[in-house]
Design an enzyme around this catalytic site. Structure first.
Site, PDB file in Angstrom:
ATOM      1  N   ARG A 239       0.810  -1.214   0.000  1.00  0.00           N
ATOM      2  CA  ARG A 239       0.000   0.000   0.000  1.00  0.00           C
ATOM      3  C   ARG A 239       0.849   1.272   0.000  1.00  0.00           C
ATOM      4  O   ARG A 239       0.484   2.297   0.552  1.00  0.00           O
ATOM      5  CB  ARG A 239      -0.938   0.011   1.209  1.00  0.00           C
ATOM      6  N   SER A 240       2.011   1.189  -0.638  1.00  0.00           N
ATOM      7  CA  SER A 240       2.898   2.355  -0.719  1.00  0.00           C
ATOM      8  C   SER A 240       2.557   3.265  -1.881  1.00  0.00           C
ATOM      9  O   SER A 240       3.098   4.367  -1.996  1.00  0.00           O
ATOM     10  CB  SER A 240       4.357   1.900  -0.838  1.00  0.00           C
ATOM     11  N   HIS A 278      -8.126  -2.602  -9.484  1.00  0.00           N
ATOM     12  CA  HIS A 278      -7.058  -2.291 -10.436  1.00  0.00           C
ATOM     13  C   HIS A 278      -7.625  -2.076 -11.832  1.00  0.00           C
ATOM     14  O   HIS A 278      -7.250  -1.133 -12.529  1.00  0.00           O
ATOM     15  CB  HIS A 278      -6.031  -3.429 -10.457  1.00  0.00           C
ATOM     16  N   ASP A 309       2.839  -5.844 -13.365  1.00  0.00           N
ATOM     17  CA  ASP A 309       2.472  -5.726 -11.958  1.00  0.00           C
ATOM     18  C   ASP A 309       2.038  -7.101 -11.463  1.00  0.00           C
ATOM     19  O   ASP A 309       0.922  -7.543 -11.752  1.00  0.00           O
ATOM     20  CB  ASP A 309       1.345  -4.703 -11.820  1.00  0.00           C
TER      21      ASP A 309
END
Length: 407
Positions: A239-240, A278, A309
């Site tokens: 969650r950065s 997403h 990803d």
């Protein structure tokens, strides 16, 4: 053709009056921006804004030679005073063209938001496109599809809301209206844009730039905007903001191939929610491939940009295939198999001719995993990240949603 940007900010300007946000607090000096207004060769004014005469004087310009004043969007604030002697401001119907005394030609361009875009052509054939805040061309490559409005050649200069509508730039690129020689300048910059150097970095990643109020641009002059890196590695913890940053870096490019290495997981509702979130935030023109077979994608020189990803899930798959979670298998054959997979990925990453942005987890800064297989994954992922970072033009570390440029 010279264009003086009397203002470069959002309609409410920057800082926004009485706004306590951090961006507004930092918007001082050259970082302060008046509402966007553009003076073209002293004869055409695109958008009449409060204090326009003073803004022109600060930029060393005069409004005495104006022949045409055009409005690109509805004005929701207090009435704008029209300085004495200026032509009455007007909005040109979509598709209609006007000829201006002196040889300039203006054509109204339909957009997908309230307002009108304007194409201005100089007597010597230079062409500029100006779009209103929050607007994208309505007739050029809608949703990434084929253009419905012909574009004769790339524009020499494009002024648009790059921060708010990077997809508008993607549409223009898809239609051939923006090429490598086009100078793309961000206007309508408000307090939703990042402050200071981060704005310049984010725009450069999209092939655009920002300039201060009062800047005069010469259409057709080459501007050295940093090339979009071919290989970008985005690292970060949970969650950065690493996935959002990777998506943002390609938001202004059409036909991106989103490579999801996690695939689907039957019966896992929480994972399905993550995948849906997403997908919903990606541009409609992007395609998705759920695969861990990255080598042929990287080898395809003619393919569109790639967004991978993420590499940590690719490594999980590689270790699954090698049976590398079992200690005995790891020491017997798994270690060599996984290292060979990483070496092959490194070679493909190094040799790719595609623009590619890859996301990976940065681990090892917290608690040491309790199991040997957990420690093994941590160590190998660190090796994978370092291996690809060595071969990347740009490497970012995301922390609390903020990028730190490592290279």
């Amino acid at each position: 053709m010279e264009l003086t940007l009397l203002g470069t900010g959002a309609p409410e300007g920057l800082p926004v009056p009485d706004c306590p946000c951090a961006v507004c607090a930092l918007a001082t000096g050259e970082a302060a921006r008046g509402a966007t207004s553009v003076l073209v060769d002293g004869v055409v004014l695109l958008d009449l804004t409060p204090g326009i005469a003073l803004a022109a004087a600060r930029a060393g310009q005069t409004l005495g030679g104006l022949r045409l004043v055009l409005l690109s969007h509805p004005h929701d604030g207090p009435p704008v005073e029209i300085p004495a002697g200026l032509p009455a401001p007007a909005r040109v119907p979509d598709g209609q063209s006007l000829s201006v005394l002196g040889g300039h030609r203006v054509r109204a361009v339909a957009v997908d938001a309230p307002g009108t875009g304007y194409e201005v052509e100089s007597p010597d054939g230079l062409r500029v496109l100006y779009l209103p805040p929050g607007g994208a061309p309505a007739g050029i490559a809608p949703n990434g599809g084929p253009p419905t409005e012909a574009v004769p050649a790339p524009y020499d200069l494009v002024l648009l809301d790059v921060v708010g509508r990077p997809d508008a730039l993607a549409r223009l690129r898809a239609a051939g209206a923006v090429a490598g020689t086009t100078d793309v300048v961000a206007v309508h910059v408000g307090h939703d844009a990042p402050p200071g150097p981060e704005l310049a970095r984010r725009l450069a990643a999209l092939g655009a730039r920002a300039v201060p109020d009062g800047t005069t641009l010469a259409a057709g002059d080459y501007q050295e905007v940093p090339d979009v890196p071919r290989r970008t590695l985005v690292l970060g913890g949970a969650r950065s903001g690493k996935s959002a940053e990777a998506e943002r870096r390609l938001a202004a490019f059409p036909d991106v191939l989103y490579v999801a290495t996690g695939g689907t997981r039957d019966g896992d509702a929480e994972w399905a929610e993550r995948v849906t979130a997403h997908r919903e935030r990606r541009p409609a023109s992007w395609r998705t491939a759920e695969t861990c077979d990255l080598l042929p994608l990287l080898a395809d020189a003619d393919g569109p940009p790639l967004l991978i990803d993420c590499l940590s899930l690719w490594l999980t798959h590689a270790m699954d295939e090698a049976g590398a979670w079992d200690d005995a298998t790891w020491h017997r054959s798994g270690s060599a198999t996984v290292r060979a997979d990483i070496d092959a990925l490194r070679s493909a990453w190094r040799g790719t001719r595609r623009t590619v942005v890859a996301v990976s987890n940065e681990v090892g800064s917290g608690v040491v995993p309790a199991t040997s297989s957990g420690r093994r994954f941590r160590d190998v992922l660190g090796h994978l990240n370092a291996t690809l970072a060595e071969q990347s033009e740009e490497v970012l570390l995301m922390t609390a949603g903020l990028p730190v440029r490592l290279r």
